[in-house]
Motif scaffolding. Sequence first.
Motif, PDB file in Angstrom:
ATOM      1  N   UNK A 107       0.851  -1.190   0.000  1.00 36.62           N
ATOM      2  CA  UNK A 107       0.000   0.000   0.000  1.00 36.62           C
ATOM      3  C   UNK A 107       0.883   1.235   0.000  1.00 36.62           C
ATOM      4  N   UNK A 108       0.692   2.117  -0.971  1.00 42.13           N
ATOM      5  CA  UNK A 108       1.522   3.312  -1.096  1.00 42.13           C
ATOM      6  C   UNK A 108       0.780   4.501  -0.488  1.00 42.13           C
ATOM      7  N   UNK A 109       1.318   5.013   0.624  1.00 42.33           N
ATOM      8  CA  UNK A 109       0.758   6.205   1.261  1.00 42.33           C
ATOM      9  C   UNK A 109       1.893   7.160   1.594  1.00 42.33           C
ATOM     10  N   UNK A 110       1.549   8.419   1.766  1.00 46.88           N
ATOM     11  CA  UNK A 110       2.529   9.432   2.146  1.00 46.88           C
ATOM     12  C   UNK A 110       2.460   9.674   3.645  1.00 46.88           C
ATOM     13  N   UNK A 128      -5.759   3.275  12.972  1.00 43.57           N
ATOM     14  CA  UNK A 128      -5.129   4.516  12.520  1.00 43.57           C
ATOM     15  C   UNK A 128      -5.829   4.962  11.243  1.00 43.57           C
ATOM     16  N   UNK A 129      -6.156   6.261  11.202  1.00 44.22           N
ATOM     17  CA  UNK A 129      -6.862   6.814  10.046  1.00 44.22           C
ATOM     18  C   UNK A 129      -5.861   7.267   8.993  1.00 44.22           C
ATOM     19  N   UNK A 130      -6.165   6.954   7.729  1.00 47.87           N
ATOM     20  CA  UNK A 130      -5.354   7.389   6.595  1.00 47.87           C
ATOM     21  C   UNK A 130      -6.227   8.313   5.763  1.00 47.87           C
ATOM     22  N   UNK A 131      -5.828   9.585   5.667  1.00 48.04           N
ATOM     23  CA  UNK A 131      -6.588  10.612   4.952  1.00 48.04           C
ATOM     24  C   UNK A 131      -5.998  10.740   3.547  1.00 48.04           C
ATOM     25  N   UNK A 132      -6.594  10.043   2.563  1.00 47.65           N
ATOM     26  CA  UNK A 132      -6.077  10.049   1.200  1.00 47.65           C
ATOM     27  C   UNK A 132      -6.462  11.301   0.441  1.00 47.65           C
ATOM     28  N   UNK A 133      -7.552  11.917   0.843  1.00 47.29           N
ATOM     29  CA  UNK A 133      -8.093  13.129   0.207  1.00 47.29           C
ATOM     30  C   UNK A 133      -8.927  13.799   1.287  1.00 47.29           C
ATOM     31  N   UNK A 134      -9.145  15.105   1.205  1.00 51.91           N
ATOM     32  CA  UNK A 134      -9.964  15.738   2.245  1.00 51.91           C
ATOM     33  C   UNK A 134     -11.343  15.105   2.438  1.00 51.91           C
ATOM     34  N   UNK A 136     -11.886  11.656   1.535  1.00 50.81           N
ATOM     35  CA  UNK A 136     -11.740  10.202   1.517  1.00 50.81           C
ATOM     36  C   UNK A 136     -10.769   9.795   2.626  1.00 50.81           C
ATOM     37  N   UNK A 137     -11.289   9.069   3.612  1.00 54.36           N
ATOM     38  CA  UNK A 137     -10.456   8.576   4.713  1.00 54.36           C
ATOM     39  C   UNK A 137     -10.760   7.098   4.942  1.00 54.36           C
ATOM     40  N   UNK A 138      -9.728   6.313   5.240  1.00 52.19           N
ATOM     41  CA  UNK A 138      -9.877   4.898   5.539  1.00 52.19           C
ATOM     42  C   UNK A 138      -9.112   4.606   6.829  1.00 52.19           C
ATOM     43  N   UNK A 139      -9.350   3.423   7.389  1.00 52.25           N
ATOM     44  CA  UNK A 139      -8.628   3.054   8.602  1.00 52.25           C
ATOM     45  C   UNK A 139      -7.818   1.789   8.348  1.00 52.25           C
ATOM     46  N   UNK A 140      -6.671   1.721   9.009  1.00 55.05           N
ATOM     47  CA  UNK A 140      -5.839   0.523   8.974  1.00 55.05           C
ATOM     48  C   UNK A 140      -5.633   0.073  10.411  1.00 55.05           C
ATOM     49  N   UNK A 141      -5.432  -1.229  10.576  1.00 53.71           N
ATOM     50  CA  UNK A 141      -5.233  -1.793  11.912  1.00 53.71           C
ATOM     51  C   UNK A 141      -3.740  -2.011  12.118  1.00 53.71           C
ATOM     52  N   UNK A 142      -3.212  -1.457  13.202  1.00 53.55           N
ATOM     53  CA  UNK A 142      -1.805  -1.597  13.547  1.00 53.55           C
ATOM     54  C   UNK A 142      -1.712  -2.523  14.762  1.00 53.55           C
ATOM     55  N   UNK A 143      -0.987  -3.618  14.620  1.00 52.42           N
ATOM     56  CA  UNK A 143      -0.803  -4.598  15.688  1.00 52.42           C
ATOM     57  C   UNK A 143       0.634  -4.462  16.180  1.00 52.42           C
ATOM     58  N   UNK A 144       0.823  -3.858  17.350  1.00 49.00           N
ATOM     59  CA  UNK A 144       2.153  -3.664  17.927  1.00 49.00           C
ATOM     60  C   UNK A 144       2.367  -4.756  18.975  1.00 49.00           C
ATOM     61  N   UNK A 145       3.421  -5.558  18.782  1.00 53.95           N
ATOM     62  CA  UNK A 145       3.675  -6.686  19.685  1.00 53.95           C
ATOM     63  C   UNK A 145       5.177  -6.866  19.877  1.00 53.95           C
ATOM     64  N   UNK A 146       5.529  -7.719  20.862  1.00 48.19           N
ATOM     65  CA  UNK A 146       6.938  -8.008  21.137  1.00 48.19           C
ATOM     66  C   UNK A 146       7.472  -9.173  20.313  1.00 48.19           C
TER      67      UNK A 146
END
Length: 196
Positions: A107-110, A128-134, A136-146
């Motif tokens: 996935x290519x995001x800035x 986490x919200x990704x704002x691709x355009x004023x 258009x917004x989508x969400x991605x799930x971030x799994x932080x683990x050890x």
Amino acid sequence: MEVILLERVEKLGQIGDVVTVKDGFARNFLLPNKKALRSNNANRKVFESNKTKIVADNEARKGEAQTASKDIDGKSVTLIRQASNTGQLYGSVAVRDIVEALEVNGAKVLKNQIVLDKPIKAIGLYQVRVQLHPEVAVTVKINVARSPEEADLQSQGVDVMAAMFEKDEAGFTEDYDPNAEPGEIAVDTPAETIKD
């Protein structure tokens, strides 16, 4: 300062709205990023003459963002980080880390498209919200683990920190002598004096 918006700005207005904003916000964000024009007679005439082109360009960018959002929406990425026994990270997860993890997953995001309300400083699952355009917004799930195993458990819905600190259910209780004096150390009885 009054400005004419050239694109939709969240919590401010739509294209063509004349809004009053603080001078610093206009000078440091809206004007350099070409999101607005100073509101004066000359700029109003320029905006009115170019309004159809500005709206058409905005719709084209919105269409591109909606196409790109299909690849990104709902994507889940795992970040393996070192953390203490209490789950606090040694450092934090930055926007750059999220962008790199999304690129690895195709996935290519800035960096400026990631909206991170507060830094991620503990293990767990985050939206986490990704704002691709004023618009258009989508969400991605971030799994932080050890570890990858811990990441799998978290993705299955297990609260790793709660599982780690569960009460010991072995049934061990410490002997209590009601006749003991305060501060007295308990003495073990020798094995030969205990009768079966």
